[in-house]
Scaffold this active site. Structure first.
Site, PDB file in Angstrom:
ATOM      1  N   LYS A 285       0.834  -1.220   0.000  1.00 21.33           N
ATOM      2  CA  LYS A 285       0.000   0.000   0.000  1.00 21.33           C
ATOM      3  C   LYS A 285       0.864   1.264   0.000  1.00 21.33           C
ATOM      4  O   LYS A 285       0.627   2.169  -0.793  1.00 21.33           O
ATOM      5  CB  LYS A 285      -0.899  -0.007   1.241  1.00 21.33           C
ATOM      6  CG  LYS A 285      -1.552   1.338   1.523  1.00 21.33           C
ATOM      7  CD  LYS A 285      -2.405   1.328   2.766  1.00 21.33           C
ATOM      8  CE  LYS A 285      -1.697   1.647   4.052  1.00 21.33           C
ATOM      9  NZ  LYS A 285      -1.447   3.061   4.347  1.00 21.33           N
ATOM     10  N   ASN A 286       1.849   1.299   0.875  1.00 19.31           N
ATOM     11  CA  ASN A 286       2.591   2.556   1.030  1.00 19.31           C
ATOM     12  C   ASN A 286       3.611   2.788  -0.077  1.00 19.31           C
ATOM     13  O   ASN A 286       4.235   3.849  -0.141  1.00 19.31           O
ATOM     14  CB  ASN A 286       3.244   2.622   2.418  1.00 19.31           C
ATOM     15  CG  ASN A 286       2.186   2.789   3.499  1.00 19.31           C
ATOM     16  OD1 ASN A 286       1.040   3.113   3.200  1.00 19.31           O
ATOM     17  ND2 ASN A 286       2.565   2.551   4.744  1.00 19.31           N
TER      18      ASN A 286
ATOM     19  N   ARG B  34      -8.602  -0.332   4.337  1.00 22.58           N
ATOM     20  CA  ARG B  34      -7.676   0.666   3.791  1.00 22.58           C
ATOM     21  C   ARG B  34      -6.344   0.023   3.421  1.00 22.58           C
ATOM     22  O   ARG B  34      -5.642   0.539   2.545  1.00 22.58           O
ATOM     23  CB  ARG B  34      -7.425   1.772   4.805  1.00 22.58           C
ATOM     24  CG  ARG B  34      -8.639   2.605   5.087  1.00 22.58           C
ATOM     25  CD  ARG B  34      -8.277   3.809   5.885  1.00 22.58           C
ATOM     26  NE  ARG B  34      -7.181   4.531   5.243  1.00 22.58           N
ATOM     27  CZ  ARG B  34      -6.523   5.520   5.790  1.00 22.58           C
ATOM     28  NH1 ARG B  34      -6.832   5.922   6.996  1.00 22.58           N
ATOM     29  NH2 ARG B  34      -5.550   6.128   5.153  1.00 22.58           N
TER      30      ARG B  34
ATOM     31  N   ASP C 270       4.190   0.600  12.089  1.00 19.71           N
ATOM     32  CA  ASP C 270       3.007  -0.046  11.508  1.00 19.71           C
ATOM     33  C   ASP C 270       2.851  -1.503  11.941  1.00 19.71           C
ATOM     34  O   ASP C 270       1.869  -2.153  11.584  1.00 19.71           O
ATOM     35  CB  ASP C 270       3.041   0.053   9.971  1.00 19.71           C
ATOM     36  CG  ASP C 270       2.854   1.481   9.495  1.00 19.71           C
ATOM     37  OD1 ASP C 270       2.396   2.326  10.283  1.00 19.71           O
ATOM     38  OD2 ASP C 270       3.178   1.767   8.322  1.00 19.71           O
TER      39      ASP C 270
ATOM     40  N   ARG D 190       0.471  14.536  13.044  1.00 17.62           N
ATOM     41  CA  ARG D 190       0.912  14.348  11.656  1.00 17.62           C
ATOM     42  C   ARG D 190       1.009  15.652  10.848  1.00 17.62           C
ATOM     43  O   ARG D 190       0.262  15.876   9.881  1.00 17.62           O
ATOM     44  CB  ARG D 190       0.031  13.312  10.957  1.00 17.62           C
ATOM     45  CG  ARG D 190      -0.033  12.018  11.757  1.00 17.62           C
ATOM     46  CD  ARG D 190      -0.650  10.894  11.000  1.00 17.62           C
ATOM     47  NE  ARG D 190       0.216  10.337   9.983  1.00 17.62           N
ATOM     48  CZ  ARG D 190      -0.160   9.359   9.170  1.00 17.62           C
ATOM     49  NH1 ARG D 190      -1.358   8.860   9.250  1.00 17.62           N
ATOM     50  NH2 ARG D 190       0.678   8.896   8.264  1.00 17.62           N
TER      51      ARG D 190
ATOM     52  N   CYS E 297      -4.845  12.885  12.482  1.00 23.79           N
ATOM     53  CA  CYS E 297      -5.652  11.678  12.478  1.00 23.79           C
ATOM     54  C   CYS E 297      -5.498  11.010  13.821  1.00 23.79           C
ATOM     55  O   CYS E 297      -4.764  11.495  14.677  1.00 23.79           O
ATOM     56  CB  CYS E 297      -5.307  10.769  11.316  1.00 23.79           C
ATOM     57  SG  CYS E 297      -3.793   9.892  11.544  1.00 23.79           S
TER      58      CYS E 297
HETATM   59  N1  EPU Z   1       6.497  14.418  10.667  1.00 25.23           N
HETATM   60  C1  EPU Z   1       6.735  15.735  10.947  1.00 25.23           C
HETATM   61  N2  EPU Z   1       6.611  16.633   9.932  1.00 25.23           N
HETATM   62  C2  EPU Z   1       6.282  16.278   8.671  1.00 25.23           C
HETATM   63  C3  EPU Z   1       6.050  14.919   8.384  1.00 25.23           C
HETATM   64  C4  EPU Z   1       6.167  14.005   9.427  1.00 25.23           C
HETATM   65  O1  EPU Z   1       7.037  16.095  12.080  1.00 25.23           O
HETATM   66  O2  EPU Z   1       6.194  17.144   7.788  1.00 25.23           O
HETATM   67  C5  EPU Z   1       6.611  13.425  11.760  1.00 25.23           C
HETATM   68  C6  EPU Z   1       5.313  12.658  11.975  1.00 25.23           C
HETATM   69  O3  EPU Z   1       4.418  13.360  12.808  1.00 25.23           O
HETATM   70  C7  EPU Z   1       5.818  11.378  12.590  1.00 25.23           C
HETATM   71  C8  EPU Z   1       7.144  11.184  11.895  1.00 25.23           C
HETATM   72  O4  EPU Z   1       7.519  12.446  11.367  1.00 25.23           O
HETATM   73  O5  EPU Z   1       6.063  11.545  13.963  1.00 25.23           O
HETATM   74  C9  EPU Z   1       7.114  10.172  10.786  1.00 25.23           C
HETATM   75  O6  EPU Z   1       6.017  10.422   9.953  1.00 25.23           O
HETATM   76  P1  EPU Z   1       6.100  10.159   8.410  1.00 25.23           P
HETATM   77  O7  EPU Z   1       6.029  11.442   7.684  1.00 25.23           O
HETATM   78  O8  EPU Z   1       7.226   9.235   8.100  1.00 25.23           O
HETATM   79  O9  EPU Z   1       4.752   9.415   8.154  1.00 25.23           O
HETATM   80  P2  EPU Z   1       4.014   9.414   6.802  1.00 25.23           P
HETATM   81  O10 EPU Z   1       5.000   9.501   5.713  1.00 25.23           O
HETATM   82  O11 EPU Z   1       2.896  10.378   6.853  1.00 25.23           O
HETATM   83  C10 EPU Z   1       4.161   6.843   6.339  1.00 25.23           C
HETATM   84  C11 EPU Z   1       3.178   5.735   6.206  1.00 25.23           C
HETATM   85  C12 EPU Z   1       2.573   5.429   7.561  1.00 25.23           C
HETATM   86  C13 EPU Z   1       3.701   5.043   8.503  1.00 25.23           C
HETATM   87  C14 EPU Z   1       4.743   6.152   8.562  1.00 25.23           C
HETATM   88  C15 EPU Z   1       5.958   5.811   9.390  1.00 25.23           C
HETATM   89  C16 EPU Z   1       2.365   6.042   3.968  1.00 25.23           C
HETATM   90  C17 EPU Z   1       1.227   6.320   3.081  1.00 25.23           C
HETATM   91  N3  EPU Z   1       2.130   6.115   5.270  1.00 25.23           N
HETATM   92  O12 EPU Z   1       3.412   7.954   6.815  1.00 25.23           O
HETATM   93  O13 EPU Z   1       1.719   4.310   7.371  1.00 25.23           O
HETATM   94  O14 EPU Z   1       3.193   4.811   9.787  1.00 25.23           O
HETATM   95  O15 EPU Z   1       5.197   6.468   7.240  1.00 25.23           O
HETATM   96  O16 EPU Z   1       6.559   4.666   8.889  1.00 25.23           O
HETATM   97  O17 EPU Z   1       3.430   5.712   3.508  1.00 25.23           O
HETATM   98  C18 EPU Z   1      -0.089   2.917   7.769  1.00 25.23           C
HETATM   99  O18 EPU Z   1       0.203   2.317   6.725  1.00 25.23           O
HETATM  100  O19 EPU Z   1      -0.936   2.482   8.594  1.00 25.23           O
HETATM  101  C19 EPU Z   1       0.577   4.168   8.083  1.00 25.23           C
HETATM  102  C20 EPU Z   1       0.121   5.028   8.981  1.00 25.23           C
END
Ligand code: EPU
Length: 420
Positions: free
Chosen positions: A22-23, A399, A307, A121, A116
């Site tokens: 998915k990701n 999802r 995850d 996030r 969320c």
């Molecule tokens: N963060 C910031 N600022 C930003 C972006 C992120 O502070 O601009 C923080 C977040 O709050 C968090 C950390 O950085 O504490 C990591 O977040 P990240 O940005 O890596 O998360 P994401 O890219 O939004 C993806 C996956 C998530 C998974 C996370 C961590 C996708 C679509 N989603 O999210 O997947 O938990 O990386 O590995 O790739 C899931 O599949 O259930 C899911 C939530």
């Protein structure tokens, strides 16, 4: 709304095949916005999130067809650079259309996704990256409005308080491939899904080096073309199925596994005493020995994935002894704790820690899913519990887990859906 009902206590047995990640597929579909030429993506899982991303692509002017695991994306008659709130709010990954839109059209208007249930996030790192590449960004009425005359390569440090960010790395990488000159993303996310996106971009003609390491180097090109790509297997689905076998005392052959993507999980399971046999893209998980409790700390890849935290907590809930689970990516990602406790688990949450005291057996109960991975944790608990567990708000599971009921039923589980 449907709920999922599980009659627990059945040992899972048989073979199961992991679907595409998915990701990985979500940003890869967004990347098709970088070209007008046709793209063919294979191994696409049929998920609620995949369908959400296809709707966004269509709203941006693409014609995107999904048939039997394949998505064809071609240019429509007209294109748009506005990603609407009603679409972006359904799924955070939609925010990663910002980079491709900006790279391609020099302007983008994308709704802010909001927080969320797993935490705040923010998107500050995404915006920092776009600004560094030369975009001006204004937040207006809940939308990010980004414009530029020309994106220029830049040095960007993309680490945040919780380490690297997967989608920010994806987003900035997708903007930088069409910028002029060289971009260096330092403290880039190293997740396999980022690597899969980079591989797809390279097939489209992008010049990227260092993906999979914390320093990604991108040499901008003028034009990207169409490409054909197969999505990597979903390491989180694989991990969830591995734990499903262990928690039920089962014997399951998990197929389509990339072993090297599961290092941290396999290491912890070996420490717990689990017996796993790896051979040619398959992993046989045969429960036998009693497991020992292990401590877990979630970290960016190659650390233990956040995850998999909820699913591991379910396994530790029925593993004698005490384990401490520390959540370092989303310190509030513990909505499943109280639901597991309703099933008889002994878990105490202290800030970013959960102290799990393993019990002999869980008992089935009505519980509520709060997010995707919490749902997966509750499904595992339900499979292991004595009696009937009904999980409401099961749409969360849809999802990210393709055909999960069918897969579990094929392994012998007693699982069905009921109307709430
Ligand atoms: N963060 C910031 N600022 C930003 C972006 C992120 O502070 O601009 C923080 C977040 O709050 C968090 C950390 O950085 O504490 C990591 O977040 P990240 O940005 O890596 O998360 P994401 O890219 O939004 C993806 C996956 C998530 C998974 C996370 C961590 C996708 C679509 N989603 O999210 O997947 O938990 O990386 O590995 O790739 C899931 O599949 O259930 C899911 C939530």
């Amino acid at each position: 709304m449907d709920k999922l009902v599980i009659e627990g206590g059945v040992r899972l047995k048989g073979e199961v095949t992991v679907s595409g990640a998915k990701n990985a597929v979500l940003p890869i579909l967004a990347a098709t916005l970088l070209t007008d030429e046709p793209c063919l993506i294979k191994g696409v899982p049929n998920l609620r999130d995949t369908n959400s991303m296809l709707k966004i692509l269509r709203s941006l002017g693409k014609i995107a067809d999904f048939d039997k695991g394949k998505v064809n994306v071609v240019a429509g008659k007209s294109s748009s650079y506005v990603a609407e709130y009603k679409l972006v709010s359904t799924m955070r990954a939609s925010f990663c259309v910002l980079g491709p839109l900006l790279g391609r059209f020099k302007k983008a208007k994308v709704s802010l996704p909001g927080g969320c249930v797993i935490g705040a996030r923010p998107v500050d790192l995404h915006l920092k990256g776009m600004r560094a590449l030369g975009a001006t960004i204004v937040i207006d009425s809940g939308y990010v409005i980004a414009r530029t005359n020309k994106l220029r390569g830049a040095y960007i440090y993309l680490g945040g308080v919780y380490g690297s960010s997967v989608l920010a790395t994806d987003n900035v990488m997708m903007a930088a491939v069409l910028a002029s000159g060289k971009t260096i993303i330092e403290s880039a996310a190293c997740e396999p899904e980022v690597v899969d996106l980079a591989d797809f971009l390279i097939k489209m003609g992008a010049k990227i080096k260092g993906h999979g390491t914390p320093v990604i180097e991108i040499e901008g090109v003028k034009h990207l073309h169409g490409a054909v790509h197969s999505i990597i297997p979903d390491r989180i689905e694989a991990g969830t199925l591995i734990l499903a076998s262990l928690i039920t005392g089962g014997d399951v052959l998990v197929k389509n596994v990339q072993y090297q993507h599961l290092g941290a999980l396999i290491d912890k399971l070996s420490e717990a005493g689990a017996h796993l046999e790896h051979h040619d893209g398959t992993l046989r998980v045969k429960a036998g020995r009693r497991l020992k409790p292990v401590n877990i700390t979630t970290l960016p890849y190659p650390g233990f994935p956040t995850d998999m935290q909820a699913q591991m907590m379910s396994l530790m809930s029925v593993t004698g002894g005490i384990s401490v689970i520390t959540e370092k990516i989303y310190p509030d990602r513990f909505m499943h704790v109280s639901e597991l406790n309703r099933m008889g688990a002994h878990i105490q949450r202290e800030g970013p820690y959960a102290i799990v005291e393993g019990v002999k057996i869980l008992s089935g109960a009505p519980v509520m899913a709060s997010d995707l991975r919490a749902s997966a944790g509750l499904v595992l608990a339900g499979l292991a519990a004595q009696g009937k567990t009904s999980i409401s708000r099961i749409y969360h599971l849809e999802r990210g887990y393709e055909f999960i009921e069918e897969k579990l039923i094929n392994l012998g589980a007693k699982v069905w859906r009921e109307k709430e």
